[in-house]
Design a protein around this motif. Structure first.
Motif, PDB file in Angstrom:
ATOM      1  N   PRO A 296       0.823  -1.205   0.000  1.00  0.00           N
ATOM      2  CA  PRO A 296       0.000   0.000   0.000  1.00  0.00           C
ATOM      3  C   PRO A 296       0.862   1.263   0.000  1.00  0.00           C
ATOM      4  N   THR A 297       0.257   2.373  -0.301  1.00  0.00           N
ATOM      5  CA  THR A 297       0.934   3.659  -0.233  1.00  0.00           C
ATOM      6  C   THR A 297       0.055   4.631   0.529  1.00  0.00           C
ATOM      7  N   GLY A 298       0.669   5.499   1.294  1.00  0.00           N
ATOM      8  CA  GLY A 298      -0.083   6.472   2.074  1.00  0.00           C
ATOM      9  C   GLY A 298      -0.602   5.863   3.361  1.00  0.00           C
ATOM     10  N   ASP A 299      -1.779   5.247   3.326  1.00  0.00           N
ATOM     11  CA  ASP A 299      -2.399   4.658   4.509  1.00  0.00           C
ATOM     12  C   ASP A 299      -2.038   3.187   4.594  1.00  0.00           C
ATOM     13  N   GLY A 300      -1.300   2.824   5.649  1.00  0.00           N
ATOM     14  CA  GLY A 300      -0.900   1.433   5.814  1.00  0.00           C
ATOM     15  C   GLY A 300      -1.871   0.621   6.642  1.00  0.00           C
ATOM     16  N   GLY A 301      -2.944   1.276   7.147  1.00  0.00           N
ATOM     17  CA  GLY A 301      -3.903   0.551   7.975  1.00  0.00           C
ATOM     18  C   GLY A 301      -3.284   0.159   9.299  1.00  0.00           C
ATOM     19  N   THR A 302      -3.495  -1.074   9.710  1.00  0.00           N
ATOM     20  CA  THR A 302      -2.935  -1.570  10.956  1.00  0.00           C
ATOM     21  C   THR A 302      -1.852  -2.609  10.664  1.00  0.00           C
ATOM     22  N   THR A 305       1.505  -5.545   8.089  1.00  0.00           N
ATOM     23  CA  THR A 305       1.086  -5.092   6.763  1.00  0.00           C
ATOM     24  C   THR A 305       1.718  -5.963   5.688  1.00  0.00           C
ATOM     25  N   GLN A 306       0.883  -6.398   4.755  1.00  0.00           N
ATOM     26  CA  GLN A 306       1.367  -7.131   3.587  1.00  0.00           C
ATOM     27  C   GLN A 306       1.699  -6.131   2.490  1.00  0.00           C
ATOM     28  N   PHE A 307       2.944  -6.129   2.037  1.00  0.00           N
ATOM     29  CA  PHE A 307       3.372  -5.253   0.951  1.00  0.00           C
ATOM     30  C   PHE A 307       3.410  -6.043  -0.352  1.00  0.00           C
ATOM     31  N   THR A 308       3.091  -5.338  -1.441  1.00  0.00           N
ATOM     32  CA  THR A 308       3.140  -5.927  -2.774  1.00  0.00           C
ATOM     33  C   THR A 308       4.073  -5.104  -3.643  1.00  0.00           C
ATOM     34  N   LEU A 317      11.971  -5.969   0.810  1.00  0.00           N
ATOM     35  CA  LEU A 317      11.226  -4.812   1.286  1.00  0.00           C
ATOM     36  C   LEU A 317      12.112  -4.003   2.216  1.00  0.00           C
ATOM     37  N   ASP A 318      12.171  -2.685   2.015  1.00  0.00           N
ATOM     38  CA  ASP A 318      12.880  -1.773   2.913  1.00  0.00           C
ATOM     39  C   ASP A 318      11.886  -0.768   3.483  1.00  0.00           C
ATOM     40  N   VAL A 319      11.913  -0.584   4.800  1.00  0.00           N
ATOM     41  CA  VAL A 319      11.120   0.448   5.461  1.00  0.00           C
ATOM     42  C   VAL A 319      12.095   1.423   6.099  1.00  0.00           C
ATOM     43  N   TYR A 320      11.874   2.727   5.838  1.00  0.00           N
ATOM     44  CA  TYR A 320      12.796   3.767   6.284  1.00  0.00           C
ATOM     45  C   TYR A 320      12.142   4.649   7.326  1.00  0.00           C
ATOM     46  N   GLY A 350       6.051  -4.496  12.083  1.00  0.00           N
ATOM     47  CA  GLY A 350       6.097  -3.279  12.889  1.00  0.00           C
ATOM     48  C   GLY A 350       7.403  -3.065  13.617  1.00  0.00           C
ATOM     49  N   SER A 351       8.233  -4.107  13.760  1.00  0.00           N
ATOM     50  CA  SER A 351       9.508  -3.981  14.465  1.00  0.00           C
ATOM     51  C   SER A 351      10.641  -3.740  13.478  1.00  0.00           C
TER      52      SER A 351
END
Length: 396
Positions: A296-302, A305-308, A317-320, A350-351
């Motif tokens: 997703p982009t913008g709103d990740g919900g809760t 999260t499953q990224f595509t 996947l990289d989270v910054y 989330g971690s």
């Protein structure tokens, strides 16, 4: 995207970069974090580099303390430079100052040079280089290792380039009673860049020192020529290249819309050796056309999260995370990296899991950024990691 606006790059003479009084050889690699930021791949841009700690001054004068004249020179390979200073540990009140220096070098053409008087001994130093035509503000300063000094050692806690997470290297020179040895031989690193097979203009290529057990650090950078070619100068040692999107220094990651810019954010090579002959490094094509698959982009919900992302390609996947107006404006190194997947997806629980993370977990209502990285083996000698542009994301 406007990838083909070109700034020309003139030939750089090998003799234009030098420190006349410098150590020979390379000491044992130190136990060891930028770009652009130092957190952004060791770019060397100015900024907080970790809390200072008390340590023994690294200046190491010999028994004969009669000062000798030491010459310094540095030739920035990018445009817009207005000042070059020598900053280091010389046993002076100005050591490692963010506002003072041992000497401010004088420009003569593309080379900045000057002299200082120092007792024989071993000293650590870096160049502070102010000004870059492709950065905003253009008066930004960055720190650089000496391209023609092969010796290095960890920067001390007093240094403005110090990072307690992954200590950065400083150039190390040895001054004797008879002066310093000649600078190391210049070695060229060449190559060319393309976007969808066409020559890439205005992209930046950064040369970084990348020794075992030492954090990578800025040496010099160029803007590619009209034919997409680049030519950087170093000396014997181990190095890597960063290829950077043209606006990486002039716009925030929020200002680059991946859906409108079908290209990578940057590409980073594996380490490669320089000895006595020129090295040509084959770089990957810089186009990227799979952003429409990212979600997703913008709103990740809760969380979790499953990224595509792009299916059928090996990717992580990289989270910054990082400082900013309640979130991230410009990213550095990722705070979370997933295992490699080839099915176009990964889960973030989330971690955070990297040494660069300054938080244990993602905070609600805080903006983070995400993208992917892909391994890319252009040839048998140098492998690359391709990093995409990034999307903002916020969790509830």
């Amino acid at each position: 995207m406007n990838p083909l606006i070109v700034l020309g790059l003139g030939a750089v003479a090998a003799a234009c970069l030098a420190v006349v009084a410098c150590g020979t050889g390379n000491p044992a690699s130190p136990s060891m974090q930028s770009d652009a930021s130092a957190g952004d791949g060791g770019g060397g841009m100015t900024g907080d580099a970790g809390a200072a700690e008390t340590s023994t001054p690294e200046a190491s004068p010999e028994a004969d303390t009669t000062p000798v004249t030491v010459s310094f020179a540095y030739a920035p390979q990018w445009s817009g430079v207005t000042k070059v200073e020598v900053v280091g540990g010389f046993g002076l009140a100005s050591d490692w100052s963010k506002t003072e220096s041992l000497v401010t070098l004088t420009a003569s053409g593309s080379t900045y040079s000057g002299t200082a008087s120092l007792p024989p001994g071993t000293y650590l130093y870096v160049f502070r280089v102010t000004g870059d035509a492709q950065s905003v503000p253009t008066t930004t300063a960055r720190y650089s290792l000496d391209p023609l000094e092969t010796a290095f050692a960890p920067c001390p806690a007093q240094s403005p380039t110090y990072d307690k997470t992954e200590p950065n290297p400083c150039s190390q020179m040895t001054v004797t009673a008879s002066g310093g040895p000649a600078p190391a031989a210049a070695v060229h690193v060449t190559g060319s860049l393309t976007v969808d097979g066409a020559p890439a203009g205005t992209w930046m290529v950064v040369l970084e020192r990348e020794e075992p057990m030492s954090h990578h650090y800025f040496v010099n950078r160029v803007t590619v020529g009209t034919d997409g070619s680049f030519d950087l100068i170093g000396s014997a040692g181990s190095y890597r290249l960063q290829v950077q999107y043209p606006t990486l220094l002039s716009a925030s990651d929020l200002q680059r819309d991946p859906l409108q810019l079908p290209a990578l954010r940057r590409a980073i090579s594996a380490a490669f050796p320089l000895a006595t002959t020129a090295v040509t490094v084959v770089a990957p094509d810089l186009a990227f056309h799979a952003y429409a698959q990212f979600a997703p982009t913008g709103d990740g919900g809760t969380l979790p999260t499953q990224f595509t992302f792009d299916d059928g390609t090996e990717a992580k996947l990289d989270v910054y995370g990082g400082p900013g107006d309640g979130g991230v404006v410009n990213i550095g190194d990722p705070w979370f990296t997933s295992a490699t997947a080839n099915d176009g997806g990964a889960v973030f629980g989330g971690s955070f899991n990297t040494a660069q993370a300054t938080e244990d977990a993602a905070a609600p209502a805080t903006r983070y950024m995400w993208g992917t990285e892909e391994p890319f083996g252009v040839d048998a000698s140098v492998a690359w990691t391709k990093q995409t542009l990034v999307f903002p994301i916020t969790w509830q």
